[in-house]
Enzyme design. Sequence first.
Site, PDB file in Angstrom:
ATOM      1  N   ASP A   4       0.775  -1.092   0.005  1.00 16.87           N
ATOM      2  CA  ASP A   4       0.035  -0.113  -0.005  1.00 16.87           C
ATOM      3  C   ASP A   4       0.860   1.212   0.090  1.00 16.87           C
ATOM      4  O   ASP A   4       2.067   1.062   0.302  1.00 16.87           O
ATOM      5  CB  ASP A   4      -1.048   0.033   1.182  1.00 16.87           C
ATOM      6  CG  ASP A   4      -2.004   1.259   1.243  1.00 16.87           C
ATOM      7  OD1 ASP A   4      -2.570   1.458   0.204  1.00 16.87           O
ATOM      8  OD2 ASP A   4      -1.807   1.974   2.288  1.00 16.87           O
ATOM      9  N   SER A   5       0.426   2.337  -0.516  1.00 16.61           N
ATOM     10  CA  SER A   5       1.035   3.560  -0.166  1.00 16.61           C
ATOM     11  C   SER A   5       1.543   3.752   1.239  1.00 16.61           C
ATOM     12  O   SER A   5       2.356   4.613   1.209  1.00 16.61           O
ATOM     13  CB  SER A   5       0.151   4.834  -0.823  1.00 16.61           C
ATOM     14  OG  SER A   5      -0.992   4.908  -0.120  1.00 16.61           O
ATOM     15  N   CYS A  28      -3.805  -0.960  -2.084  1.00 15.38           N
ATOM     16  CA  CYS A  28      -3.902   0.486  -2.322  1.00 15.38           C
ATOM     17  C   CYS A  28      -4.888   0.689  -3.557  1.00 15.38           C
ATOM     18  O   CYS A  28      -4.743  -0.178  -4.678  1.00 15.38           O
ATOM     19  CB  CYS A  28      -2.571   1.146  -2.666  1.00 15.38           C
ATOM     20  SG  CYS A  28      -3.052   2.766  -3.106  1.00 15.38           S
ATOM     21  N   GLU A  39      -6.415   8.796   9.332  1.00 17.74           N
ATOM     22  CA  GLU A  39      -5.033   8.443  10.083  1.00 17.74           C
ATOM     23  C   GLU A  39      -5.116   9.574  11.302  1.00 17.74           C
ATOM     24  O   GLU A  39      -4.165   9.195  12.103  1.00 17.74           O
ATOM     25  CB  GLU A  39      -4.191   9.034   9.043  1.00 17.74           C
ATOM     26  CG  GLU A  39      -4.036   8.224   7.960  1.00 17.74           C
ATOM     27  CD  GLU A  39      -2.571   8.237   6.986  1.00 17.74           C
ATOM     28  OE1 GLU A  39      -1.673   9.092   7.522  1.00 17.74           O
ATOM     29  OE2 GLU A  39      -2.696   7.686   6.006  1.00 17.74           O
ATOM     30  N   CYS A  95     -11.339   2.725  -0.946  1.00 19.15           N
ATOM     31  CA  CYS A  95     -10.302   3.363  -0.337  1.00 19.15           C
ATOM     32  C   CYS A  95      -9.668   2.685   1.011  1.00 19.15           C
ATOM     33  O   CYS A  95     -10.722   2.393   1.672  1.00 19.15           O
ATOM     34  CB  CYS A  95     -10.229   4.825  -0.156  1.00 19.15           C
ATOM     35  SG  CYS A  95      -8.677   5.548   0.629  1.00 19.15           S
ATOM     36  N   HIS A 101      -8.576   3.520   3.525  1.00 18.98           N
ATOM     37  CA  HIS A 101      -9.085   4.321   4.854  1.00 18.98           C
ATOM     38  C   HIS A 101     -10.509   4.458   5.205  1.00 18.98           C
ATOM     39  O   HIS A 101     -10.649   4.518   6.324  1.00 18.98           O
ATOM     40  CB  HIS A 101      -8.508   5.494   4.908  1.00 18.98           C
ATOM     41  CG  HIS A 101      -6.989   5.853   4.774  1.00 18.98           C
ATOM     42  ND1 HIS A 101      -6.047   5.166   3.950  1.00 18.98           N
ATOM     43  CD2 HIS A 101      -6.041   6.226   5.665  1.00 18.98           C
ATOM     44  CE1 HIS A 101      -4.788   5.598   4.212  1.00 18.98           C
ATOM     45  NE2 HIS A 101      -4.888   6.472   5.268  1.00 18.98           N
TER      46      HIS A 101
HETATM   47  N1  DGL Z   1      -4.029   3.791  -0.151  1.00 22.84           N
HETATM   48  C1  DGL Z   1      -4.723   4.794  -0.749  1.00 22.84           C
HETATM   49  C2  DGL Z   1      -5.946   4.095  -1.555  1.00 22.84           C
HETATM   50  O1  DGL Z   1      -6.411   3.152  -1.158  1.00 22.84           O
HETATM   51  C3  DGL Z   1      -5.145   5.898   0.033  1.00 22.84           C
HETATM   52  C4  DGL Z   1      -4.149   6.824   0.498  1.00 22.84           C
HETATM   53  C5  DGL Z   1      -3.270   7.357  -0.532  1.00 22.84           C
HETATM   54  O2  DGL Z   1      -3.787   8.391  -1.337  1.00 22.84           O
HETATM   55  O3  DGL Z   1      -2.112   6.950  -0.786  1.00 22.84           O
HETATM   56  O4  DGL Z   1      -6.322   4.661  -2.541  1.00 22.84           O
END
Ligand code: DGL
Length: 259
Positions: free
Chosen positions: A8-9, A71, A150, A184, A186
């Site tokens: 993931d990012s 991600c 977050e 997403c 989050h």
């Molecule tokens: N992990 C990213 C997503 O699911 C969200 C956070 C980001 O923008 O990197 O798209």
Amino acid sequence: MSRIGIFDSGVGGLTVQRAILEALPSVDTVYLGDTARVPYGTKSADTVTQYSLRNARVLARHGIDLLVVACNTASAVALPALRAELAVPVLGVVEPGARAAARASRGGRIGVIGTQGTISSGAYQAALRAARPDAEVVARACPLFVPLAEEGWTDPDDPVVRGAVARYLAPLHDARIDTLVLGCTHYPLLRAAIARELPEVALVDSADAIAAEVRARIGEENGREGAHAFLVTDTPERFLAVAGLFLGRTVTSAEHVDV
Ligand code: DGL
């Protein structure tokens, strides 16, 4: 015993890891959070694809049997490049999430929310229409949801949370969607606040959807509890401080890697 690579990012993909571990408690995982380059959701498809390839190359060196792109933004734009390069199967969250929503929707009015990059890629919209050709899809980027999650600001009674959720979801409410994809990493943390805003709407979490797909692919593996390693591209402190919010259990150590 299977070993799954997950990237993931940053920290958000731990919601996907959590869903996978609930479905398959005995798999081993190696999680890579690209915390030096987060967020991906505001970056171009080319940049996200390059970052994704670098993450995948590191995980491939850890003897993984399967790569899960947790991600949503990377899943939306980088899967073809990842599949072309990796020797192991690569699963993204977009198609499982879209298929689950297509099944859940009674009337075919389906909303999807995600980062700017995910929504403007059109990947969920295309996957929803492929899974359900009669679908009417309403898509909306909700960029403030990532920092809210977050920060741990997820309480549905918090006026800041209520205000942000009401404002982003108003067009989906007006479009009278019956199903909404949380597209997403989050957004599962904001599920209660989203549910309160759209009480009649079925919420589909792409983390749960991919966990079901991973389980169908690997099969149940009985035995010991799996071993989990965490890699990060920035210093581990911030990752360790918020990981528990997303994973639902404490992460005590993470190793710094260069990608
Ligand atoms: N992990 C990213 C997503 O699911 C969200 C956070 C980001 O923008 O990197 O798209």
